[in-house]
Scaffold this motif. Structure first.
Motif, PDB file in Angstrom:
ATOM      1  N   ARG A 111       0.813  -1.206   0.000  1.00  0.00           N
ATOM      2  CA  ARG A 111       0.000   0.000   0.000  1.00  0.00           C
ATOM      3  C   ARG A 111       0.852   1.265   0.000  1.00  0.00           C
ATOM      4  NH1 ARG A 111      -3.718  -1.890   5.068  1.00  0.00           N
ATOM      5  NH2 ARG A 111      -4.488  -3.820   4.139  1.00  0.00           N
ATOM      6  N   ALA A 112       0.354   2.287  -0.702  1.00  0.00           N
ATOM      7  CA  ALA A 112       0.971   3.604  -0.588  1.00  0.00           C
ATOM      8  C   ALA A 112       0.550   4.216   0.740  1.00  0.00           C
ATOM      9  CB  ALA A 112       0.540   4.500  -1.745  1.00  0.00           C
ATOM     10  N   PRO A 113       1.445   4.932   1.411  1.00  0.00           N
ATOM     11  CA  PRO A 113       1.083   5.482   2.725  1.00  0.00           C
ATOM     12  C   PRO A 113      -0.040   6.502   2.632  1.00  0.00           C
ATOM     13  CG  PRO A 113       3.180   6.385   1.969  1.00  0.00           C
ATOM     14  CD  PRO A 113       2.820   5.284   1.028  1.00  0.00           C
ATOM     15  N   PHE A 114      -0.862   6.540   3.665  1.00  0.00           N
ATOM     16  CA  PHE A 114      -1.964   7.498   3.765  1.00  0.00           C
ATOM     17  C   PHE A 114      -1.432   8.928   3.823  1.00  0.00           C
ATOM     18  CE2 PHE A 114      -4.476  10.194   6.593  1.00  0.00           C
ATOM     19  CZ  PHE A 114      -5.742  10.100   6.056  1.00  0.00           C
ATOM     20  N   GLN A 115      -2.173   9.847   3.203  1.00  0.00           N
ATOM     21  CA  GLN A 115      -1.857  11.270   3.278  1.00  0.00           C
ATOM     22  C   GLN A 115      -3.113  12.035   3.684  1.00  0.00           C
ATOM     23  OE1 GLN A 115       1.000  12.794   3.022  1.00  0.00           O
ATOM     24  NE2 GLN A 115       2.294  11.182   2.198  1.00  0.00           N
ATOM     25  N   PRO A 116      -3.045  12.859   4.737  1.00  0.00           N
ATOM     26  CA  PRO A 116      -4.220  13.646   5.125  1.00  0.00           C
ATOM     27  C   PRO A 116      -4.609  14.642   4.036  1.00  0.00           C
ATOM     28  CG  PRO A 116      -2.567  13.617   6.879  1.00  0.00           C
ATOM     29  CD  PRO A 116      -1.914  13.073   5.647  1.00  0.00           C
ATOM     30  N   MET A 117      -5.902  14.906   3.913  1.00  0.00           N
ATOM     31  CA  MET A 117      -6.392  15.941   2.997  1.00  0.00           C
ATOM     32  C   MET A 117      -7.830  16.275   3.360  1.00  0.00           C
ATOM     33  SD  MET A 117      -7.024  13.927  -0.611  1.00  0.00           S
ATOM     34  CE  MET A 117      -5.281  13.629  -0.822  1.00  0.00           C
ATOM     35  N   SER A 118      -8.245  17.461   2.987  1.00  0.00           N
ATOM     36  CA  SER A 118      -9.613  17.898   3.242  1.00  0.00           C
ATOM     37  C   SER A 118     -10.451  17.706   1.994  1.00  0.00           C
ATOM     38  CB  SER A 118      -9.645  19.376   3.653  1.00  0.00           C
ATOM     39  OG  SER A 118     -10.964  19.859   3.664  1.00  0.00           O
ATOM     40  N   ASP A 119     -11.712  17.301   2.170  1.00  0.00           N
ATOM     41  CA  ASP A 119     -12.567  17.090   1.007  1.00  0.00           C
ATOM     42  C   ASP A 119     -13.085  18.398   0.422  1.00  0.00           C
ATOM     43  OD1 ASP A 119     -15.239  17.714   2.387  1.00  0.00           O
ATOM     44  OD2 ASP A 119     -14.481  16.099   3.635  1.00  0.00           O
ATOM     45  N   ARG A 120     -12.820  19.539   1.064  1.00  0.00           N
ATOM     46  CA  ARG A 120     -13.300  20.823   0.542  1.00  0.00           C
ATOM     47  C   ARG A 120     -12.169  21.709   0.029  1.00  0.00           C
ATOM     48  NH1 ARG A 120     -18.687  21.839   2.210  1.00  0.00           N
ATOM     49  NH2 ARG A 120     -18.532  23.605   0.817  1.00  0.00           N
ATOM     50  N   GLN A 121     -10.921  21.213   0.062  1.00  0.00           N
ATOM     51  CA  GLN A 121      -9.781  22.072  -0.252  1.00  0.00           C
ATOM     52  C   GLN A 121      -8.790  21.389  -1.181  1.00  0.00           C
ATOM     53  OE1 GLN A 121      -8.304  22.851   3.667  1.00  0.00           O
ATOM     54  NE2 GLN A 121     -10.019  24.140   4.252  1.00  0.00           N
ATOM     55  N   ILE A 122      -9.282  20.607  -2.137  1.00  0.00           N
ATOM     56  CA  ILE A 122      -8.389  19.883  -3.029  1.00  0.00           C
ATOM     57  C   ILE A 122      -8.673  20.248  -4.476  1.00  0.00           C
ATOM     58  CG2 ILE A 122      -7.877  17.909  -1.555  1.00  0.00           C
ATOM     59  CD1 ILE A 122     -10.181  16.440  -2.842  1.00  0.00           C
ATOM     60  N   THR A 123      -7.627  20.240  -5.291  1.00  0.00           N
ATOM     61  CA  THR A 123      -7.712  20.517  -6.714  1.00  0.00           C
ATOM     62  C   THR A 123      -6.903  19.453  -7.444  1.00  0.00           C
ATOM     63  OG1 THR A 123      -5.695  21.847  -6.919  1.00  0.00           O
ATOM     64  CG2 THR A 123      -7.672  22.977  -6.098  1.00  0.00           C
TER      65      THR A 123
END
Length: 442
Positions: free
Chosen positions: A385-397
């Protein structure tokens, strides 16, 4: 040293952008409720933002290719500043829906350009660190923007002007840079077939999260207002949900690196559905119980999309990450656009607490879909698996996924270059192929 200063200047520009976005989003929902906008109009304001954001993700790369990064970013920041000031001058529902769409368009474009600059100065060793810091700054600045409403309030012109100042100041880091123009921006590409074949759960998660969190992000401030909270209370309510949601991403993400990510998705979405159901049944008035329920919702709901992206990446073939992630982004955008409109109609027909009927339905559906898929398909081993990366569902492009260290090996594969034949077609037909012509002795 120069590259370090450049990175931190871009971080500052992104922070200012997110601060203004967090303030504006919460401000419009609460101020619109105070101005007696209908629930449908308030929902469509959120829908307008999502439509504009997706449109910006698709079309701003074309603008940048024509006029360059610096000019395009300046235009985006300027129009974003104008829109929030027009929100102050034109206080009516139709104007705010249109202006919110324009704001979403500009916000997507400006964020993509900042991310492309960060991607330009990042190397393979620093990419992971830069991405993590960038994500943390975005979440923190957006939350601070929401908290700022507790200080500015919603009445008068001050909160709108502060948001406008934040947007226009975000242009300074890119306007003052002396570095070369970054590579062309990536456009989100939608390949539903590839995404669904790679991970049906990820496709379902993208839509479910869009529906649930789109409705919550737009109309939960209205619910808080209807339950008797003032501007300060609503800002604190959202800050608690956002902070706990950001904090939850790391432990749940690391857990999903060790066990089947679908188990994590079932746990998170199932718990979010339970919280939504409890909120519907209790329908708490302003008080500590409402804060507890909102905190629990943010804790469970916010990490879901990032875990779903990681799950899709586990099954993605080399070179497909950017396409799959872009497809998820567009499906998410559809959910974010539909969610507020659907929830506003349910709230209008029933009561404001109908908002949580929507969140409960879609989080419950995601938990059920993930459970069924576990019985059909085995998980990828932890080592693969590739490691998890945090991200917001309202701030991604789309540029977020280029900056994402999991996509660094796909960056070149994602660009398709077509070359015009350098040999006349008649000669190719006669001698077999262009290669044959090139190999013939002269």
């Amino acid at each position: 040293m120069a590259s370090v200063i450049k990175i931190y200047a871009l971080f500052l520009g992104s922070a200012l952008l997110m601060f203004g976005g967090g303030l504006q989003g919460l401000l419009l929902s609460v101020r619109g409720a105070e101005e007696n906008f209908s629930l449908l109009a308030l929902g469509l304001i959120g829908t307008g933002w999502s439509i504009g954001f997706v449109a910006g993700s698709l079309t701003v790369p074309l603008v940048v290719r024509k006029v360059g990064h610096i000019r395009a970013f300046s235009v985006m920041a300027a129009i974003g500043t104008i829109t929030i000031l027009l929100n102050l001058l034109w206080i009516n529902d139709v104007s705010w829906i249109v202006l919110r769409a324009l704001s979403g368009f500009c916000f997507a474009g400006a964020a993509m350009i900042v991310e492309s600059w960060l991607n330009e100065v990042a190397d393979n060793k620093s990419r992971g660190t830069i991405f993590s810091i960038y994500t943390t700054i975005n979440m923190g600045a957006s939350t601070l923007g929401q908290v700022a409403m507790s200080i500015t309030g919603t009445a008068g012109y001050i909160p709108f002007v502060i948001g406008a100042i934040s947007f226009i100041c975000a242009v300074l880091p890119t306007a003052l840079t002396s570095s070369p123009q970054p590579k062309p921006l990536k456009s989100a590409r939608l390949d539903i077939g590839l995404l669904y074949r790679t991970s049906p759960v990820a496709a379902i998660a993208a839509f479910s999260v869009g529906m649930a969190n789109g409705a919550f992000g737009t109309l939960a401030p209205v619910y808080g207002y209807e339950q008797g909270l003032d501007a300060s209370g609503i800002a604190l309510l959202f800050a608690i949900a956002a902070i706990l949601g950001a904090v939850a991403q790391v432990p749940f993400g690391r857990l999903s690196d060790r066990i089947d990510r679908r188990i994590v998705l079932i746990g998170l979405s199932g718990f979010a559905a339970i919280v939504g159901a409890l909120t519907t049944l209790i329908n708490p008035s302003a008080g500590w119980l409402m804060y507890v329920l909102f905190a629990a919702y943010g804790f469970a709901a916010n990490p879901i999309y990032a875990v779903a992206v990681a799950h899709a990446n586990d099954f993605a073939k080399d070179g497909d990450f950017a396409t799959i992630a872009g497809g998820m982004l567009l499906i998410l955008g559809v959910g974010l656009a539909l969610g507020p409109a659907v929830a506003s109609m349910i709230m209008g027909a029933w009561s404001p607490v109908g908002l949580f009927v929507v969140t409960t339905t879609f989080h419950g559906a995601l938990a059920g879909a993930a459970y069924l898929r576990m019985r059909v398909r085995k998980s990828v081993d932890a080592e693969g698996r590739a490691p998890f990366q945090p991200m917001s569902d309202r701030q991604i492009t789309p540029e977020t996924f280029v900056l994402d260290p999991r996509g660094e090996s796909m960056e070149d594969d994602d660009i398709v270059v077509r070359h015009e034949p350098s040999v006349p077609e008649e000669l190719i037909e006669t001698l077999g192929s262009e290669r044959d012509v090139q190999d013939k002795p002269v």
